[in-house]
Design a protein around this motif. Structure first.
Motif, short mmCIF file in Angstrom:
data_model
loop_
_atom_site.label_atom_id
_atom_site.label_comp_id
_atom_site.label_asym_id
_atom_site.label_seq_id
_atom_site.Cartn_x
_atom_site.Cartn_y
_atom_site.Cartn_z
N ALA A 129 -29.19 57.79 42.15
CA ALA A 129 -29.87 56.95 43.12
C ALA A 129 -29.77 55.52 42.61
CB ALA A 129 -31.33 57.36 43.26
N VAL A 130 -29.24 54.63 43.42
CA VAL A 130 -28.90 53.28 42.96
C VAL A 130 -29.99 52.29 43.36
CG1 VAL A 130 -27.18 51.43 43.05
CG2 VAL A 130 -26.45 53.83 43.18
N ILE A 131 -30.52 51.59 42.36
CA ILE A 131 -31.53 50.56 42.57
C ILE A 131 -30.94 49.24 42.09
CG2 ILE A 131 -33.83 49.73 41.92
CD1 ILE A 131 -34.45 52.80 41.41
N VAL A 155 -32.13 51.42 46.92
CA VAL A 155 -33.25 50.47 46.92
C VAL A 155 -32.74 49.08 46.57
CG1 VAL A 155 -35.50 49.88 45.91
CG2 VAL A 155 -34.86 52.28 46.17
N PHE A 156 -33.20 48.09 47.32
CA PHE A 156 -32.94 46.68 47.03
C PHE A 156 -34.28 46.09 46.62
CE2 PHE A 156 -32.87 42.22 48.53
CZ PHE A 156 -31.75 41.76 47.86
N PHE A 157 -34.36 45.64 45.38
CA PHE A 157 -35.64 45.19 44.80
C PHE A 157 -35.53 43.71 44.46
CE2 PHE A 157 -38.38 45.30 40.73
CZ PHE A 157 -39.52 44.97 41.43
N CYS A 161 -25.83 45.42 49.63
CA CYS A 161 -26.37 46.65 49.04
C CYS A 161 -26.44 47.76 50.08
CB CYS A 161 -27.75 46.38 48.44
SG CYS A 161 -27.69 45.42 46.92
N GLU A 162 -26.84 47.41 51.29
CA GLU A 162 -26.93 48.41 52.35
C GLU A 162 -25.54 48.94 52.70
OE1 GLU A 162 -29.14 49.06 56.67
OE2 GLU A 162 -28.79 47.02 55.94
#
Length: 271
Positions: A41-43, A80-82, A73-74
Motif C-alpha cells: 500500500a503506497v503512501i 494515500v496522498f499525505f 499520485c492518483e
C-alpha cells in the motif's frame, strides 16, 4: 493519516512510505511503481520541510503544486496522498531534533550543515505517524539513503529501506525538481556532469583503480564549462560516505555536487 495507516495495516497490507518535498516527477513515479510492484500500500507524503533548508537556500521559491502532485499520485495508483501543514509538523515551540554524526558529516554535510538533521527530524516524525513496513527512496540522493539507513539501524526502527536507481532524462541529466530552475544554456552545461560520471565509470571498467585519477579526469571534463563550479567530487564508500583512495567495484561511488550559476545540484554513479 494515523487512522488511514491503521486501516490499511489491519487489512493485511504492507505499508510503503515515500517521503517527498513535492514537485513530483518521473523519479517519484519510479518509486511509486516500485512499491506497487511489491504489492505494498503506497503512501506518498508531500511536505516542503523547512528544517532541511539553510538560511540562504531556496525554501521560499522551492516549487510547490499540491494539486498536480495529488493528481500524479492518483494516476499512478498511490493509496494515500499525505500533505501535512507546517504548523502540524512543526508547531510553535517544537524543540526536538534527530542527528546522525558519522555518515552525515562529509560531502553535503559540509556544504549544507542543517540538511540531514532536518531530514531525520522530519522523517522520524513521518515514520512515527505512518508506521510503515518499508521506506522507499531514490538513489539520486545517495548520501541521504546512507544517513537514513544508519539512523534507522542505530535506533532499531523496524523499517525496510527500499531504493530505486536514479532516473535520468533522455539527455542523461538526473531528474530533480530543481532542474526547473535551469535555462536551456544552463542545462546544456549541467550535462557535462553526467558525461564526467560516465567517463569515470568507463575508466573503472577499463581497470583504473586510482580514485585520484578518476576524480582528476571527471573534474577536467566539468572544468570546461564556465557556468559550472564544483562543490565537491569524491570517490567514497557507498555505505559510510568515507573517502576511498582505491576504487573497489561494487563498493565505491563517485559523488558530485555543483553549482550551475546559482543553482545547486547533485549527482552520483556507482563504480
Amino acid at each position: 493519516m494515523r487512522a488511514s495507516a491503521a486501516e490499511l495495516r489491519a487489512s493485511g497490507r504492507r505499508l510503503a512510505l515515500i517521503p517527498t518535498l513535492g514537485a513530483l516527477h518521473a523519479g517519484h513515479v519510479s518509486l511509486i511503481r516500485l512499491a506497487r510492484a511489491r504489492g505494498d500500500a503506497v503512501i506518498v507524503s508531500v511536505f516542503v520541510n523547512p528544517l532541511q533548508f539553510g538560511a540562504n537556500e531556496d525554501f521560499a521559491k522551492y516549487p510547490r503544486n499540491a494539486a498536480a502532485d495529488a493528481a500524479l499520485c492518483e494516476r499512478e495508483g498511490a493509496d494515500v496522498f499525505f500533505a501535512p501543514a507546517t504548523e502540524e509538523m512543526f508547531p510553535k515551540h517544537f524543540s526536538t531534533a534527530v542527528t546522525e554524526d558519522r555518515v552525515s558529516k562529509p560531502l553535503c554535510g559540509v556544504s549544507r550543515p542543517v540538511l540531514f538533521k532536518g531530514v531525520l527530524t522530519c522523517w522520524l516524525k513521518l515514520l512515527n505517524v505512518v508506521q510503515p513496513h518499508a521506506l522507499v527512496m531514490g538513489e539520486k540522493d545517495f548520501q541521504q539513503v546512507a544517513v537514513v539507513r544508519k539512523a534507522l539501524a542505530d535506533l532499531a526502527l523496524p523499517v525496510e529501506i527500499v531504493t530505486a536507481p536514479t532516473v535520468r532524462d533522455a539527455d542523461g541529466l538526473a531528474i530533480s525538481a530543481r532542474n526547473a530552475y535551469l535555462t536551456p544554456n544552463q542545462r546544456d552545461e549541467a550535462l557535462a556532469v553526467h558525461q564526467a560520471l560516465m567517463r569515470a565509470r568507463e575508466m573503472v571498467d577499463a581497470g583504473v583503480r586510482s580514485a585520484d585519477r578518476v576524480v582528476a579526469e571527471a573534474t577536467h571534463i566539468m572544468a570546461a564549462k564556465r557556468r559550472l563550479r564544483v562543490i565537491y567530487i569524491a570517490v567514497v564508500n557507498r555505505e559510510t560516505m568515507e573517502p576511498m583512495r582505491e576504487v573497489v567495484p561494487g563498493v565505491s561511488l563517485m559523488a558530485v555536487a555543483f553549482w550551475v550559476d546559482e543553482i545547486r545540484l547533485t549527482d552520483n554513479i556507482p563504480l
